[in-house]
Design a protein around this motif. Sequence first.
Motif, short mmCIF file in Angstrom:
data_model
loop_
_atom_site.label_atom_id
_atom_site.label_comp_id
_atom_site.label_asym_id
_atom_site.label_seq_id
_atom_site.Cartn_x
_atom_site.Cartn_y
_atom_site.Cartn_z
N LEU A 111 0.91 -1.17 -0.01
CA LEU A 111 -0.33 -0.04 0.17
C LEU A 111 0.81 1.34 0.06
O LEU A 111 0.51 2.25 -0.54
CB LEU A 111 -0.55 0.22 1.33
CG LEU A 111 -2.24 -1.21 1.18
CD1 LEU A 111 -3.14 -0.83 2.38
CD2 LEU A 111 -3.11 -0.65 -0.11
N ILE A 112 1.59 0.82 1.05
CA ILE A 112 2.22 2.55 0.77
C ILE A 112 3.43 2.47 -0.67
O ILE A 112 3.72 3.44 -1.13
CB ILE A 112 3.58 2.32 2.14
CG1 ILE A 112 3.00 2.17 3.77
CG2 ILE A 112 5.07 3.61 1.88
CD1 ILE A 112 4.38 1.92 4.38
N LEU A 113 3.94 1.72 -1.24
CA LEU A 113 4.85 1.58 -1.84
C LEU A 113 3.76 1.93 -3.60
O LEU A 113 3.57 2.83 -4.48
CB LEU A 113 5.07 0.54 -2.88
CG LEU A 113 6.26 -0.22 -1.45
CD1 LEU A 113 7.18 -1.85 -2.55
CD2 LEU A 113 7.38 0.78 -1.96
N ALA A 114 2.29 1.40 -3.19
CA ALA A 114 1.47 1.51 -4.73
C ALA A 114 1.46 3.64 -5.10
O ALA A 114 1.21 4.31 -5.13
CB ALA A 114 0.40 1.53 -4.77
N TYR A 115 0.94 4.37 -3.06
CA TYR A 115 0.63 5.41 -3.14
C TYR A 115 1.71 6.32 -3.12
O TYR A 115 1.25 7.32 -3.90
CB TYR A 115 -0.06 6.01 -1.73
CG TYR A 115 0.59 6.22 -0.15
CD1 TYR A 115 1.54 7.05 -0.51
CD2 TYR A 115 0.50 5.07 0.79
CE1 TYR A 115 2.24 7.40 0.83
CE2 TYR A 115 0.69 5.40 2.25
CZ TYR A 115 1.68 6.11 1.90
OH TYR A 115 2.81 6.57 3.22
N THR A 116 3.64 5.72 -2.77
CA THR A 116 4.17 6.48 -2.81
C THR A 116 4.11 6.32 -5.13
O THR A 116 4.78 7.71 -5.28
CB THR A 116 5.73 6.02 -2.34
OG1 THR A 116 5.24 6.44 -1.27
CG2 THR A 116 6.33 6.44 -2.96
N ALA A 117 4.13 5.66 -5.11
CA ALA A 117 4.14 5.77 -6.84
C ALA A 117 3.70 6.58 -7.73
O ALA A 117 3.70 7.18 -8.15
CB ALA A 117 4.22 4.33 -7.26
N TRP A 118 1.72 6.52 -7.36
CA TRP A 118 1.16 7.51 -7.50
C TRP A 118 1.78 8.87 -7.60
O TRP A 118 0.69 9.15 -8.52
CB TRP A 118 -0.34 7.15 -7.02
CG TRP A 118 -1.47 8.39 -7.62
CD1 TRP A 118 -2.00 8.75 -7.09
CD2 TRP A 118 -1.57 7.74 -8.77
NE1 TRP A 118 -3.22 9.26 -7.55
CE2 TRP A 118 -2.96 8.92 -8.07
CE3 TRP A 118 -1.74 7.24 -9.75
CZ2 TRP A 118 -3.92 9.38 -10.21
CZ3 TRP A 118 -2.16 7.27 -11.32
CH2 TRP A 118 -3.16 8.38 -10.88
N ALA A 119 1.74 8.88 -6.63
CA ALA A 119 2.36 10.48 -5.91
C ALA A 119 3.19 10.98 -7.15
O ALA A 119 3.65 12.51 -7.23
CB ALA A 119 2.63 11.04 -4.62
#
Length: 336
Positions: free
Chosen positions: A313-321
């Motif tokens: 989840l952290i990797l996903a929202y970081t990549a999206w940002a």
Amino acid sequence: MSIGIDLAMIWAFIIAFAVFVYVVMDGFDLGLGILFPLFPQKADRDVIMNTVAPVWDGNETWLVLGGGGMMAAFPLAYAVLMPALYTPVIAMLLGLVFRGVAFEFRWRTQKARNRWDLAFAGGSLVATLAQGIALGAILQGIHVDGRHYAGGWWDWLTPFSILTGIALVIGYALLGATWLVMKTEGELRDRAYQLSWVLLIAMLGAIGAVSIATPFLAVQYTQRWFSWPNIILTAPVPIAVAAVTALLLRALANRFDLQPFFLVLVLFALSYAGLGISMYPYIVPQSITIWQAAAPHNSQVFMLVGVSILIPLILAYTAWAYWVFRGKVRPGHGYH
């Protein structure tokens, strides 16, 4: 027994991964703070801060994950290391507080802007120096008696820890300079290119100095790097550093905006791999191994379930940002 060992290694990898991601992601915005005094113009400083304003706070998530994971998965190591590193850890946290407040407050005032600029630059420098000193203090060894820290209040302060602190300041500044190369245009980018050349030379010197000094800290380090057949496995690291350096020099000479930043990340990864080679299998060098410090098996299993959900989840929202705020940042445009 094999399951326990596997879990301990898995958790060691998770924490090492979290710390590395923190270093490379928060490293470049700490580097921007270190470079801040070299860009006295308000317009340049506004652009610099806007390049990281949307993502800087998310980058520090990994510091919480690394520290919290250490406390939960390796409580003995946490209990030994924290008393040994109270001073640099407190200095790091205070530095992060000052720069975090400065990120928001400097946009709210004109009269006191210079003070918040100073807080941003000073907090970044103090936090980086403290991280490097803490790393050096761990690498040089912690005095342990049984299951307790047995050293003094100032054991962390040595010439080697100061060297690693300065080396990390140089490394983060290089990350910041190459980030500006990738994210800015015009005179600001040209200045970042000039700084990248100087900082790359300084970083190579720092890597060399730390690499030369480390084997003299303990005979185990010397044996790990230079004894046969270990040298077959360790020799590729300095060779890879030389190869990446050549590619980085080429990218800077040809003004490839994207490549320098990612090549510097590879240099950090190789340096981090060298650190892991030196320390393994100890989590507190020369005193406590990964397995001796590990939490009970059931605790490791329980936490692993949560982390297996949390990290993606952290990797996903970081990549999206980073995807949303991709591209060059121009004067008058940005998060603020």
